[in-house]
Design an enzyme around this catalytic site. Sequence first.
Site, short mmCIF file in Angstrom:
data_model
loop_
_atom_site.label_atom_id
_atom_site.label_comp_id
_atom_site.label_asym_id
_atom_site.label_seq_id
_atom_site.Cartn_x
_atom_site.Cartn_y
_atom_site.Cartn_z
N SER A 178 35.31 45.02 41.46
CA SER A 178 36.72 44.65 41.58
C SER A 178 37.14 44.20 42.98
CB SER A 178 37.61 45.79 41.09
OG SER A 178 37.21 47.02 41.63
N HIS A 206 37.42 43.45 34.64
CA HIS A 206 37.73 42.12 35.19
C HIS A 206 37.00 40.99 34.49
CE1 HIS A 206 39.99 43.81 38.54
NE2 HIS A 206 39.08 44.77 38.56
N LYS A 238 44.70 43.36 32.22
CA LYS A 238 44.34 42.31 33.20
C LYS A 238 44.37 40.95 32.52
CE LYS A 238 42.63 45.66 36.33
NZ LYS A 238 41.66 46.70 36.60
C1 LIG Z 1 41.91 48.20 36.77
C2 LIG Z 1 40.59 48.84 36.56
C3 LIG Z 1 40.46 49.99 35.80
C4 LIG Z 1 41.63 50.76 35.28
O1 LIG Z 1 42.25 50.13 34.24
P1 LIG Z 1 43.80 50.45 33.96
O2 LIG Z 1 44.02 50.01 32.58
O3 LIG Z 1 44.57 49.71 34.99
O4 LIG Z 1 43.95 51.95 34.12
C5 LIG Z 1 39.18 50.47 35.56
N1 LIG Z 1 38.09 49.85 36.07
C6 LIG Z 1 38.19 48.75 36.84
C7 LIG Z 1 36.96 48.11 37.38
C8 LIG Z 1 39.45 48.22 37.11
O5 LIG Z 1 39.55 47.15 37.90
#
Ligand SMILES: *Cc1c(COP(=O)(O)O)cnc(C)c1O
Length: 384
Positions: A178, A206, A238
Site C-alpha cells: 500500500s 489495492h 477502495k
Molecule cells: C485499506 C486497507 C485495509 C483495510 O481495509 P478497510 O476496509 O479500509 O478497513 C487492509 N489492507 C490493506 C492493504 C489496505 O490498504
Amino acid sequence: MTMKSFEQQLQNKRDNNQYRHREVLQSPQSVRIRLNGKQYLSFSSNDYLGLANDPRIIEASIDALRHYGLGSGAAHLITGHSYLHHQLEDMLAQHTGRSRALLYSTGYMANVGAISALCGKGDLVVEDKLNHASLIDGGLISDAKFKRYKHSDMENLEAILSKSVETNKLIVTDGVFSMDGDIAAMPLIMKLAKKYQADVFVDDAHGFGVLGNRGGGICEQFSLIKDDEPIIMGTLGKAFGVFGAFIAGSENLIEWLIQQSRMYVFTTAMPPSLAAASIKSLEIIQKENYRREHLTDLITFFRNEVKKIGLSLMPSLTPIQPIIVGEEKKALEWSDYLRDHGVLVKAIRPPTVPIGTSRLRITFSAAHSKEDVSTLIKLLAKLV
Ligand SMILES: *Cc1c(COP(=O)(O)O)cnc(C)c1O
C-alpha cells in the site's frame, strides 16, 4: 504510559514532524475536492476507478434504502444477513472464481478476523515486512508463532519455512503493497507454499477491481484460480468506491469463518444499502474496462514524464506511485508546496513507513485526465 505523559509524547511527535491531524472534507470523494474550505486537485484517495460518487451506485443504494431501510439491526448470524448481503457474496465468489465469499464490515476486521480464526497456538504465521497493519495485527493476536520476512525476499521466506516445525503454516502478504505500490511475487510465493505445505492468504485491498482484465485483482492477473490457493481478502471501500470487505475461498473455509471468526460473529452486519451499492459497483467494474485502461495510460504517462524531470520512482505499475523524499520535514515541505498551488498529495511519514523513507504518496484515479497529471508534473518539476 500514564495520561500525564501523553503531553510529552505528543510534543515529541510534533518535534519529529510526525504529528498527524485530520482535515475536513466538504465534498464527495473525487479528484476535485473541497477540503478545509479550499478547492483541490487531489491525488490522495483510493478511489482508483472513480466510482465513489457514481450516480448509478448512489441510485442503487437509495433504492435499497427504500426497500430494506437503513440499519441492518443485527449481526449476520442473528437476523442481520439480508438478501442483498447474500446476493453480493454470491457475486463476489463468482467474480473471484472461488466457491464462496463472506462479507466483513471492514478490511481491517476481515484480516484480523480471518487470520486469527485460521491460526492459533502451535501454528506459524509468516508475513512480508511491509504488510498492512491489519495483517500484522491479525498475526499477532492469533497466538501463533509470528515471523516476518524481508520485503518480497523469497530466500528469506524459504529460510523461515524450511526451519519451521509447525504443521500449519500460513504465508500472509499484501497483493499490492500500500505504501510502495509494487506487487507481491505471487507465483513464487505459491511455489514455496506448495513445497513446504503452507497456505497462502493475500490481501488484495489495492488490486481488487484494478488488476486483471475484469478487475478480478491480483489472482486474475496471475491466473490463480483454485479455491484456497490463495485465500483472498478484498475490500469494497477502495476501487469499489463503497465500504466493507470480504474473504473468498472454499466452502469449508467460509463455513469455518462463520463459526469461528470473532470479527464476523460479534458485530453488526453492514447496512444492506451498502451491499446494494457494491453489487452495482461490481457490475460496473466487470463491464467498464475503459476505466482500467485509462488508469494504465495515466500511470505510463506519469512515469515517463517524471523520469524526464529527474525524479526517481519506485518499481510500481499500479495506481500507487510514491516519490521517496527522505526526511519527514522535506516530505511535508513538498506536500505544502503542492498544496499552496492547489494540488493535494499527502506526505506519508513514519511510523507508516520506515524512518528515512518519508514520501509523497501519489495515487491515480480513472477520474483523472491527462491534463491533471500534467499539472502535477509541472509542479513536481519546480521541486527537483
Ligand atoms: C485499506 C486497507 C485495509 C483495510 O481495509 P478497510 O476496509 O479500509 O478497513 C487492509 N489492507 C490493506 C492493504 C489496505 O490498504
